[in-house]
Design a protein around this motif. Structure first.
Motif, PDB file in Angstrom:
ATOM      1  N   ARG A 234       2.990   3.844   0.464  1.00 13.21           N
ATOM      2  CA  ARG A 234       2.586   2.453   0.661  1.00 13.21           C
ATOM      3  C   ARG A 234       2.227   1.791  -0.657  1.00 13.21           C
ATOM      4  O   ARG A 234       2.538   0.612  -0.878  1.00 13.21           O
ATOM      5  CB  ARG A 234       1.410   2.401   1.637  1.00 13.21           C
ATOM      6  CG  ARG A 234       1.809   2.712   3.079  1.00 13.21           C
ATOM      7  CD  ARG A 234       0.617   2.747   4.009  1.00 13.21           C
ATOM      8  NE  ARG A 234       1.034   2.954   5.401  1.00 13.21           N
ATOM      9  CZ  ARG A 234       0.204   3.198   6.402  1.00 13.21           C
ATOM     10  NH1 ARG A 234      -1.110   3.256   6.180  1.00 13.21           N
ATOM     11  NH2 ARG A 234       0.661   3.379   7.625  1.00 13.21           N
ATOM     12  N   SER A 235       1.585   2.551  -1.545  1.00 14.13           N
ATOM     13  CA  SER A 235       1.251   2.009  -2.860  1.00 14.13           C
ATOM     14  C   SER A 235       2.522   1.646  -3.623  1.00 14.13           C
ATOM     15  O   SER A 235       2.600   0.591  -4.264  1.00 14.13           O
ATOM     16  CB  SER A 235       0.437   3.036  -3.653  1.00 14.13           C
ATOM     17  OG  SER A 235       0.304   2.646  -5.001  1.00 14.13           O
ATOM     18  N   ALA A 236       3.545   2.512  -3.535  1.00  9.58           N
ATOM     19  CA  ALA A 236       4.805   2.244  -4.235  1.00  9.58           C
ATOM     20  C   ALA A 236       5.477   0.989  -3.685  1.00  9.58           C
ATOM     21  O   ALA A 236       6.023   0.179  -4.446  1.00  9.58           O
ATOM     22  CB  ALA A 236       5.736   3.453  -4.098  1.00  9.58           C
ATOM     23  N   GLN A 237       5.424   0.806  -2.376  1.00  6.92           N
ATOM     24  CA  GLN A 237       6.041  -0.380  -1.777  1.00  6.92           C
ATOM     25  C   GLN A 237       5.315  -1.657  -2.188  1.00  6.92           C
ATOM     26  O   GLN A 237       5.937  -2.697  -2.388  1.00  6.92           O
ATOM     27  CB  GLN A 237       6.061  -0.229  -0.262  1.00  6.92           C
ATOM     28  CG  GLN A 237       7.040   0.841   0.225  1.00  6.92           C
ATOM     29  CD  GLN A 237       6.904   1.147   1.701  1.00  6.92           C
ATOM     30  OE1 GLN A 237       5.980   0.689   2.357  1.00  6.92           O
ATOM     31  NE2 GLN A 237       7.825   1.931   2.240  1.00  6.92           N
ATOM     32  N   ARG A 238       3.998  -1.570  -2.327  1.00  6.79           N
ATOM     33  CA  ARG A 238       3.215  -2.752  -2.747  1.00  6.79           C
ATOM     34  C   ARG A 238       3.386  -3.059  -4.228  1.00  6.79           C
ATOM     35  O   ARG A 238       3.300  -4.217  -4.635  1.00  6.79           O
ATOM     36  CB  ARG A 238       1.727  -2.531  -2.448  1.00  6.79           C
ATOM     37  CG  ARG A 238       1.358  -2.517  -0.982  1.00  6.79           C
ATOM     38  CD  ARG A 238      -0.159  -2.605  -0.818  1.00  6.79           C
ATOM     39  NE  ARG A 238      -0.853  -1.557  -1.543  1.00  6.79           N
ATOM     40  CZ  ARG A 238      -1.219  -0.382  -1.018  1.00  6.79           C
ATOM     41  NH1 ARG A 238      -0.915  -0.109   0.249  1.00  6.79           N
ATOM     42  NH2 ARG A 238      -1.855   0.520  -1.736  1.00  6.79           N
TER      43      ARG A 238
END
Length: 260
Positions: free
Chosen positions: A177-181
């Motif tokens: 999720r951090s990578a997507q954000r």
């Protein structure tokens, strides 16, 4: 050669060869062995260092791109890796390499990205592996490659065991999720390091359009596609990958015009 895992304080890593520094960063479901072909080829002429990224056991509050970049910074400091390096990253490792470069431009001489996240990725084929379903995990791991036979039983077993651990799954989800954000579209123009993009033409996780966008946004990039190849070219097409990397690392490459 068989990779020898070493330990220094809390860091586990591979450190082979002598010469100019190659710092290799694996992906979210990756392992040190993903870079076996690069180590075999380049440890004869370079110092090849691969830290084991703590994607499964880092503190949950730090589980994300920033936490992983801080880990790499701590690792290079602890190992006294002070010379500018060529930093290679696959998938999530490419994302970490990009942010590391943005934060430490003087420490990155060159950058090599293959199947990198940072702009867009279809993680595990659009869905997270279901716990306890070996056939499903096997299918999703095979989805990473053009040739499903590259997804060996050992590799599938490793991912299957990871997805059956609640603690590891929580960290994987947090990092994904951090990578997507953490989209880097607006930041890539600040990276001046010469960059080699090696992409699988059949990559379904970070498709060819992603490679073209990286090539457009990075000021000093050159892009090469490998046919019959998915998300991990250094594993699926190691000889072709190494030929491109060797040419990029040759002294003449440092002064040749981009795209020459």
């Amino acid at each position: 050669m068989e990779l020898q895992i070493k330990q220094h304080h809390d860091f586990k890593y591979v450190d082979e060869g002598q010469g100019p520094l190659l710092l290799l960063l694996h992906g979210l479901f990756g392992a040190l062995s993903n870079w076996q072909g690069v180590v075999d080829e380049f440890a004869r002429t370079h110092r090849v260092v691969i830290p084991m990224l703590p994607v499964y056991d880092m503190p949950l509050t730090r589980a994300g791109i920033s936490g992983l970049v801080e880990f790499v910074e701590d690792f290079t400091k602890a190992m006294q890796l002070t010379e500018p390096a060529t930093v290679l990253g696959n998938s999530l490792g490419g994302h970490v390499a990009l942010v590391y470069t943005l934060r430490n431009p003087a420490r990155v001489q060159r950058l090599v990205l293959t199947g990198s996240s940072g702009l867009f990725e279809d993680s595990m084929g659009g869905s997270f592996p279901r716990r306890g379903d070996y056939a499903y995990v096997q299918e999703r791991v095979a989805y990473t490659f053009y040739d499903p036979h590259v997804a060996t039983k050992d590799l599938v077993d490793e991912v299957f065991n990871v997805t059956n651990s609640n603690a590891k799954c929580l960290r994987i989800i947090a990092i994904a999720r951090s990578a997507q954000r953490h989209n880097l579209t607006k930041d890539l123009g600040r990276i001046q390091a010469k960059t080699l993009l090696i992409w699988g033409l059949n990559d379904t996780i970070t498709p060819p359009m992603v490679a073209h966008e990286f090539n457009r946004l990075l000021p000093n990039a050159e892009l090469h596609f490998l046919d019959h190849c998915g998300h991990a070219p250094m594993m699926e097409r190691p000889q072709a990958f190494n030929r491109l990397l060797r040419r990029f690392l040759e002294p003449a490459a440092a002064t040749a015009p981009v795209g020459a």
